[in-house]
Design an enzyme around this catalytic site. Structure first.
Site, PDB file in Angstrom:
ATOM      1  N   ARG A 105      18.059  50.654  77.134  1.00 32.68           N
ATOM      2  CA  ARG A 105      19.056  50.551  75.922  1.00 32.68           C
ATOM      3  C   ARG A 105      20.134  51.227  76.112  1.00 32.68           C
ATOM      4  O   ARG A 105      20.183  52.402  76.458  1.00 32.68           O
ATOM      5  CB  ARG A 105      17.895  51.184  74.631  1.00 32.68           C
ATOM      6  CG  ARG A 105      18.684  50.857  73.533  1.00 32.68           C
ATOM      7  CD  ARG A 105      17.764  51.122  72.265  1.00 32.68           C
ATOM      8  NE  ARG A 105      17.503  52.447  72.205  1.00 32.68           N
ATOM      9  CZ  ARG A 105      17.566  53.182  70.890  1.00 32.68           C
ATOM     10  NH1 ARG A 105      17.441  52.368  69.920  1.00 32.68           N
ATOM     11  NH2 ARG A 105      17.180  54.238  70.939  1.00 32.68           N
ATOM     12  N   THR A 109      25.842  51.063  72.211  1.00 31.99           N
ATOM     13  CA  THR A 109      25.539  49.997  71.468  1.00 31.99           C
ATOM     14  C   THR A 109      24.189  49.456  71.202  1.00 31.99           C
ATOM     15  O   THR A 109      24.167  48.870  70.044  1.00 31.99           O
ATOM     16  CB  THR A 109      25.953  48.598  72.480  1.00 31.99           C
ATOM     17  OG1 THR A 109      25.046  48.486  73.451  1.00 31.99           O
ATOM     18  CG2 THR A 109      27.311  48.813  73.094  1.00 31.99           C
ATOM     19  N   ASP A 201       3.092  57.102  73.662  1.00 28.80           N
ATOM     20  CA  ASP A 201       3.822  56.146  74.637  1.00 28.80           C
ATOM     21  C   ASP A 201       3.063  55.604  75.548  1.00 28.80           C
ATOM     22  O   ASP A 201       2.147  56.134  76.131  1.00 28.80           O
ATOM     23  CB  ASP A 201       4.913  57.244  75.119  1.00 28.80           C
ATOM     24  CG  ASP A 201       5.826  56.379  76.293  1.00 28.80           C
ATOM     25  OD1 ASP A 201       6.918  56.354  75.778  1.00 28.80           O
ATOM     26  OD2 ASP A 201       5.468  55.808  76.984  1.00 28.80           O
ATOM     27  N   ASP A 204       3.701  56.492  79.311  1.00 30.58           N
ATOM     28  CA  ASP A 204       3.195  57.832  79.691  1.00 30.58           C
ATOM     29  C   ASP A 204       1.792  57.790  79.786  1.00 30.58           C
ATOM     30  O   ASP A 204       1.119  58.640  80.558  1.00 30.58           O
ATOM     31  CB  ASP A 204       3.900  58.981  78.654  1.00 30.58           C
ATOM     32  CG  ASP A 204       5.374  58.896  78.992  1.00 30.58           C
ATOM     33  OD1 ASP A 204       5.913  58.720  80.113  1.00 30.58           O
ATOM     34  OD2 ASP A 204       6.034  59.334  78.064  1.00 30.58           O
TER      35      ASP A 204
HETATM   36  N1  URA Z   1       6.614  52.062  73.083  1.00 33.40           N
HETATM   37  C1  URA Z   1       5.492  52.850  73.191  1.00 33.40           C
HETATM   38  O1  URA Z   1       5.076  53.080  74.185  1.00 33.40           O
HETATM   39  N2  URA Z   1       4.915  53.396  72.097  1.00 33.40           N
HETATM   40  C2  URA Z   1       5.328  53.112  70.697  1.00 33.40           C
HETATM   41  O2  URA Z   1       4.528  53.462  69.867  1.00 33.40           O
HETATM   42  C3  URA Z   1       6.321  52.431  70.600  1.00 33.40           C
HETATM   43  C4  URA Z   1       7.032  51.651  71.706  1.00 33.40           C
END
Ligand code: URA
Length: 210
Positions: A105, A109, A201, A204
């Site tokens: 990202r 922008t 995440d 992760d």
């Molecule tokens: N990406 C992720 O890994 N977790 C989320 O909750 C949203 C996007």
């Protein structure tokens, strides 16, 4: 597939997803569960694959038995979390071709920018399954599908583990022709773009990077 969104309602999928949501589930188990759910969701997303028949001789007699026809599907992982879901899909479609899309990202922008794109040939003649566990804002999913369409793909499906209503809406606006298959539709996104209640995440948690 005709429906834009399919939430796979199956006890095995629901149970495994609950284990993944649990913050106490360790990396190794998280990865295994993602792979297993990937395999189970593939059952649904491939339901309408084209079939023909082949003459086979069973120990009792000959018959025309069903076989898959056409080119092998292309699986396209949206980096990096897509790779965890990809493994389960490959378990059940081992002959599939595999591609990768990398997007980041732009901080100014906020638009997704491509940093890697490598996909199989003849995308126009294959079922293309794009995989990414988390359909959150839908920005990277929509951008990845844009790239796949530019590369010639016309039969695209999107496979994810969890979807947020915001992401489903974004995809419906940008790509109403791309059906989505997911294990669950959660409530909403938080201010940081995380799916709530979600599982945190996904990258992760599957790679143990936090
Ligand atoms: N990406 C992720 O890994 N977790 C989320 O909750 C949203 C996007």
């Amino acid at each position: 597939m005709t429906r834009h969104l399919t939430v796979v309602d199956h006890p095995l999928v629901a149970h495994k997803l609950t284990e993944m949501r649990d913050r106490g589930t360790p990396t190794q188990a998280f990865r295994r569960l993602l792979r297993e759910i990937g395999l189970l969701l593939t059952y649904e997303i491939t339901r309408t694959l084209p079939m023909s028949t082949r003459r086979v001789e069973t120990p009792l007699r000959e018959m025309d038995a069903p076989v898959l026809t056409g080119r092998d599907p292309a699986l396209v992982s949206i980096l990096r979390a897509g790779n965890g879901l990809l493994d389960g899909v490959l378990d059940i479609i081992p002959s599939a071709r595999v591609g990768f899309v990398g997007l980041y990202r732009d901080e100014e922008t906020l638009e997704p920018v491509r940093y890697y794109f490598k996909v199989p040939e003849n995308l126009d003649d294959r079922l293309v399954i794009a995989v990414d566990p988390m359909l959150a804002t839908g920005n990277s999913a929509a951008a990845a599908v844009d790239l796949l369409k530019e590369a010639g793909a016309s039969d695209i499906r999107f496979l994810c583990l969890l979807a947020a209503p915001e992401g489903v809406g974004r995809m419906k606006d940008a790509h109403p022709d791309v059906p989505i298959v997911t294990a669950a539709l959660d409530e909403h996104l938080d201010g940081n773009g995380y799916i709530v209640p979600g599982l945190g995440d996904a990258g992760d948690r599957m790679f143990g990077t936090k």
